[in-house]
Each structure stands twice: as C-alpha cells, then as structure tokens.
Design an enzyme around this catalytic site. Structure first.
Site, mmCIF file in Angstrom:
data_model
loop_
_atom_site.group_PDB
_atom_site.id
_atom_site.type_symbol
_atom_site.label_atom_id
_atom_site.label_comp_id
_atom_site.label_asym_id
_atom_site.label_seq_id
_atom_site.Cartn_x
_atom_site.Cartn_y
_atom_site.Cartn_z
ATOM 1 N N TYR A 141 0.822 -1.213 0.000
ATOM 2 C CA TYR A 141 0.000 0.000 0.000
ATOM 3 C C TYR A 141 0.857 1.264 0.000
ATOM 4 O O TYR A 141 0.416 2.308 -0.464
ATOM 5 C CB TYR A 141 -0.896 0.045 1.238
ATOM 6 C CG TYR A 141 -2.227 -0.634 1.077
ATOM 7 C CD1 TYR A 141 -2.291 -1.975 0.728
ATOM 8 C CD2 TYR A 141 -3.409 0.054 1.279
ATOM 9 C CE1 TYR A 141 -3.513 -2.614 0.586
ATOM 10 C CE2 TYR A 141 -4.635 -0.566 1.148
ATOM 11 C CZ TYR A 141 -4.686 -1.892 0.802
ATOM 12 O OH TYR A 141 -5.892 -2.505 0.667
ATOM 13 N N LYS A 188 2.958 -15.385 2.977
ATOM 14 C CA LYS A 188 3.138 -16.143 1.730
ATOM 15 C C LYS A 188 4.630 -16.434 1.624
ATOM 16 O O LYS A 188 5.306 -16.056 0.654
ATOM 17 C CB LYS A 188 2.598 -15.318 0.542
ATOM 18 C CG LYS A 188 2.550 -16.049 -0.780
ATOM 19 C CD LYS A 188 1.451 -17.102 -0.867
ATOM 20 C CE LYS A 188 1.550 -17.869 -2.173
ATOM 21 N NZ LYS A 188 0.621 -19.020 -2.239
ATOM 22 N N ASP A 220 -3.243 -18.279 1.198
ATOM 23 C CA ASP A 220 -4.269 -18.987 0.415
ATOM 24 C C ASP A 220 -4.962 -20.046 1.267
ATOM 25 O O ASP A 220 -6.189 -20.212 1.209
ATOM 26 C CB ASP A 220 -3.682 -19.570 -0.883
ATOM 27 C CG ASP A 220 -2.365 -20.314 -0.679
ATOM 28 O OD1 ASP A 220 -1.804 -20.260 0.431
ATOM 29 O OD2 ASP A 220 -1.904 -20.959 -1.639
ATOM 30 N N ASP A 244 -6.391 -6.843 4.177
ATOM 31 C CA ASP A 244 -7.506 -6.191 3.486
ATOM 32 C C ASP A 244 -8.436 -7.254 2.903
ATOM 33 O O ASP A 244 -9.655 -7.208 3.087
ATOM 34 C CB ASP A 244 -6.960 -5.287 2.374
ATOM 35 C CG ASP A 244 -8.068 -4.618 1.588
ATOM 36 O OD1 ASP A 244 -9.013 -4.114 2.218
ATOM 37 O OD2 ASP A 244 -7.989 -4.606 0.342
ATOM 38 N N ASP A 248 -12.340 -8.809 4.504
ATOM 39 C CA ASP A 248 -13.610 -8.757 3.765
ATOM 40 C C ASP A 248 -14.244 -10.150 3.728
ATOM 41 O O ASP A 248 -15.455 -10.307 3.912
ATOM 42 C CB ASP A 248 -13.395 -8.270 2.321
ATOM 43 C CG ASP A 248 -13.767 -6.798 2.149
ATOM 44 O OD1 ASP A 248 -13.657 -6.046 3.131
ATOM 45 O OD2 ASP A 248 -14.169 -6.418 1.025
HETATM 46 C C1 IPM Z 1 -10.317 -1.050 3.998
HETATM 47 C C2 IPM Z 1 -10.573 -0.450 2.641
HETATM 48 C C3 IPM Z 1 -9.397 0.434 2.268
HETATM 49 C C4 IPM Z 1 -8.172 -0.460 2.201
HETATM 50 C C5 IPM Z 1 -9.561 1.237 0.984
HETATM 51 C C6 IPM Z 1 -10.799 2.109 1.034
HETATM 52 C C7 IPM Z 1 -8.347 2.060 0.655
HETATM 53 O O1 IPM Z 1 -10.794 -1.443 1.698
HETATM 54 O O2 IPM Z 1 -10.204 -0.279 4.964
HETATM 55 O O3 IPM Z 1 -10.239 -2.262 4.097
HETATM 56 O O4 IPM Z 1 -7.898 -1.079 1.163
HETATM 57 O O5 IPM Z 1 -7.459 -0.550 3.197
HETATM 58 MG MG MG Z 2 -10.848 -3.396 2.496
#
Ligand code: IPM
Ligand code: MG
Length: 356
Positions: A141, A188, A220, A244, A248
């Site tokens: 990032y 990884k 993975d 990240d 999710d």
């Molecule tokens: C998160 C989001 C952010 C990230 C984006 C909005 C830059 O997806 O906080 O997980 O990738 O960290």
């Molecule tokens: Mg995210």
C-alpha cells in the site's frame, strides 16, 4: 474523564451513522459523568469538493490534537474515476500514515441472533469469535509504485522492515493474552521475501510468549480455512494487503457487514474508529443505513483510546439487547423482526444505555 473526539463523517452514509455513534457517546458521557467534546472535520469526497484534497491539513491537525477519531466512510460514484489525481481513499490512507495507525483491529464475532443471516452453515459458524490484526501502514500500500515503458508497464513494491513486523506481531500476541491465547500469523513465505522476514520475526516473537499457541499459515490456505473452520481461529495477524482481503472474506461469516466495527491504533492511545462497511451511496440520505457498526466502533474507541472498558461493554450489551429483542435495520431484516431506521436504532441504543 475529559476527552476530545474528532468526528470525520466523510461520504455517503458516513454522516448518518457517525451522528448516531456520537449520540451514543454523548449518552454514555452523560450517564457516567464524563465530558467528551466533539469537533467535526472534512475527509474523503466531501473534502475534495470543499478543499480540493481528500485530507486537508486542518483535518490531520485536528486528529493529531484529539484523543480519538470517529470515522464514517469515504468514496462514491462522484469521485470514482480511477484516473483521477485526487481520490477519496487518499483521505483514509493519509490518516493511517499521518497518524501512524499501524494496527488495524477487526473483530468478527458471530451474534447468536443473526446466525441465519450468514451464507455459511450454522454448524460451521458455531463459536466463531476471531480478531484480525492487520498491519496498516506498510507493505504494498505504501511502497514505491509507478509506470515504465511509456506507461505500458506498472509496478507496486512491497516493503517491510523488521521493526514494523515486530510491533504489530507483538501487539497481536498481547491481545491474544486477553482472549483464547492463540495467534495465527498469515504470510506467503513460500514465495515472497517480505513474508519470509515476516515469518522469521513472528516465530522469534512467539518464543517470548510460551503461554500463547502459535501457528503460521499461508494466505491462500487461510482464505480456505476461514470458511471451513472459522471457530478454530482466535487472533490472526497479517500484513496490509492480505489483511484487506481476508477481513472482507471474514466479515461475511457474520452475514451482517453493517454490524462490524474496526479500530486502527497508533503507538500510545490515539486511534481511529470506523465501521467496516463503506459509504453505501445507494442508500445514503434515506435514513435506513445500519448505525450499529459505527456504534460498536465507538465502543472500541472507549475501550482502546479512552480506557473506559465498562462503558464500552455497556454499548456492546445495548446492541446485543436490541438484536436479541428482534430490532433490526433493513440490511439485516429477517422474518418476524422489527425494522428501524438509522435514527430510531440510535435512539433505542441510547435508551438501553440510559436505563441500564
Ligand atoms: C479497507 C478499505 C481500504 C483499504 C480502501 C478504502 C483504501 O478497503 O479499509 O479495508 O484497502 O485498506
Ligand atoms: Mg478493504
């Protein structure tokens, strides 16, 4: 106690949900004799429109001068052009870097009232209560990126230093001591050099915590085990981009994105608190967004930045009670439940706190 809280509502449903969380913080302050002052500042698309940048200097300065930051969400179709020079996400990334928010905590706990909301079978989910610790200020990032070959070649660079890995892994181990005493470090290492350094470092720190069970897992495999046997995880620590993606995925275990809080912590007590969900532009301004993810983020704010654990628990209990009594927002509506709007849900939580 006295505390100064910066409120950054941002875009989409951000202003609606942060307003409810602020209301809940005010109720807690009133009920328990604290004095919280709130100051609002621009971030994200709203800041681009007003000030031409996603993170105005005044916003960063306000946050640095505050005890904690309550954050809504950033982004929306209006600012979605991937070629744009200024993007709402820069507000969030700039705050992470500018405030040194290296540890991102994303708890994923199954609420018994909502087992049926998940797409995963209830028996697989039973007992799921895990905590992601995502490294937040390093990795791909924030590495060098760019284009070569006249724009026909692109590169992003992942860089990690041992001190960066050490502080976040140690943070994870310390948190594990207050939980079920297990840490899974995700990397990884079969491919990436950064991951090999990560694993070496994590193993060395693990040796300092003989009371905590430690394992490494390839990213993975972790993606797979998260939906196969989620209840076997306790604390999962990983680098920025893996975190990240995996968070999710993990958020879907609960089937209720709108409920999940997060904390991004710096060294010292400063932290930024935001719901996991995004700005949800499709439902913005309609008064139907779920404020509970932000309200639970306010609970994390009390716990981690202000060290008011009982107050944090009071909020968490109030949210559990609302759900157990069948109150829902539209996103988590189920047969036989009572659907409330954003403000009504906020009012209900306030009522539970003040009558508890
Ligand atoms: C998160 C989001 C952010 C990230 C984006 C909005 C830059 O997806 O906080 O997980 O990738 O960290
Ligand atoms: Mg995210």
């Amino acid at each position: 106690m006295d505390a100064k809280i910066a409120v950054l509502p941002g875009d989409g449903v951000g202003p609606e949900v942060t307003a409810e969380a602020r209301k809940v913080l005010e109720a807690i302050a009133q009920a328990r004799g604290h004095r919280f002052s709130f100051e609002t500042a621009l971030v994200g698309g709203a800041a681009i429109d007003e000030a031409g940048t996603a993170l105005p200097e005044a916003t960063l300065e306000l946050c640095k001068a505050s005890d904690a930051v309550l954050f809504g969400a950033v982004g929306g179709p209006k600012w979605d052009d991937p070629k744009a020079r200024v993007r709402p996400e820069q507000g969030l990334l700039g705050l992470r870097k500018g405030l040194g928010l290296f540890a991102n905590l994303r708890p994923v706990k199954l609420n018994p009232a909502l087992v049926d909301a998940s797409t995963i079978k209830a028996d697989v989910l039973a007992g799921t209560d895990l905590l992601f610790v995502r490294e937040l200020t390093g990795g791909i990032y924030f590495g060098q990126r760019g284009r070569d070959a006249g724009g026909k070649e692109a590169f992003d660079t992942m860089v990690y230093s041992e001190p960066e890995i050490t502080r976040v892994v140690r943070f994870a181990f310390n948190l594990a001591r207050g939980r079920r005493r297990k840490v899974t470090s995700v990397d990884k290492a079969n491919v990436l050099e950064c991951s090999r350094l990560w694993r070496e470092t994590a193993m060395r720190i693990a040796a300092e915590y003989p009371d905590v069970t430690y394992e490494n897992m390839l990213v993975d495999a972790c993606a797979m085990h998260l939906i196969r046997r989620p209840s076997t995880f306790d604390v999962i620590v990983t680098e920025n981009m893996f975190g990240d993606i995996l968070t999710d995925e993990a958020s879907m275990l609960t089937g209720s994105l709108g409920l999940l809080p997060s904390a991004s912590l710096a060294e010292g007590n400063l932290g930024l608190y935001e719901p996991i969900h995004g700005s949800a532009p499709d439902i913005a301004g309609q008064g139907i967004a779920n404020p509970l993810g932000t309200i639970l983020s306010a609970a994390l704010l009390l716990r981690h930045s202000l060290k008011l654990d009982q107050e944090a628990q009071a909020i968490e209990k109030a949210v559990d009670k609302a759900l157990a009594e069948g109150y829902r927002t539209r996103d988590i509506e189920q047969p036989g439940t009572k659907v409330l709007g954003t403000q009504e849900m906020g009012d209900l939580i306030v009522r539970y706190i003040t009558t508890a």
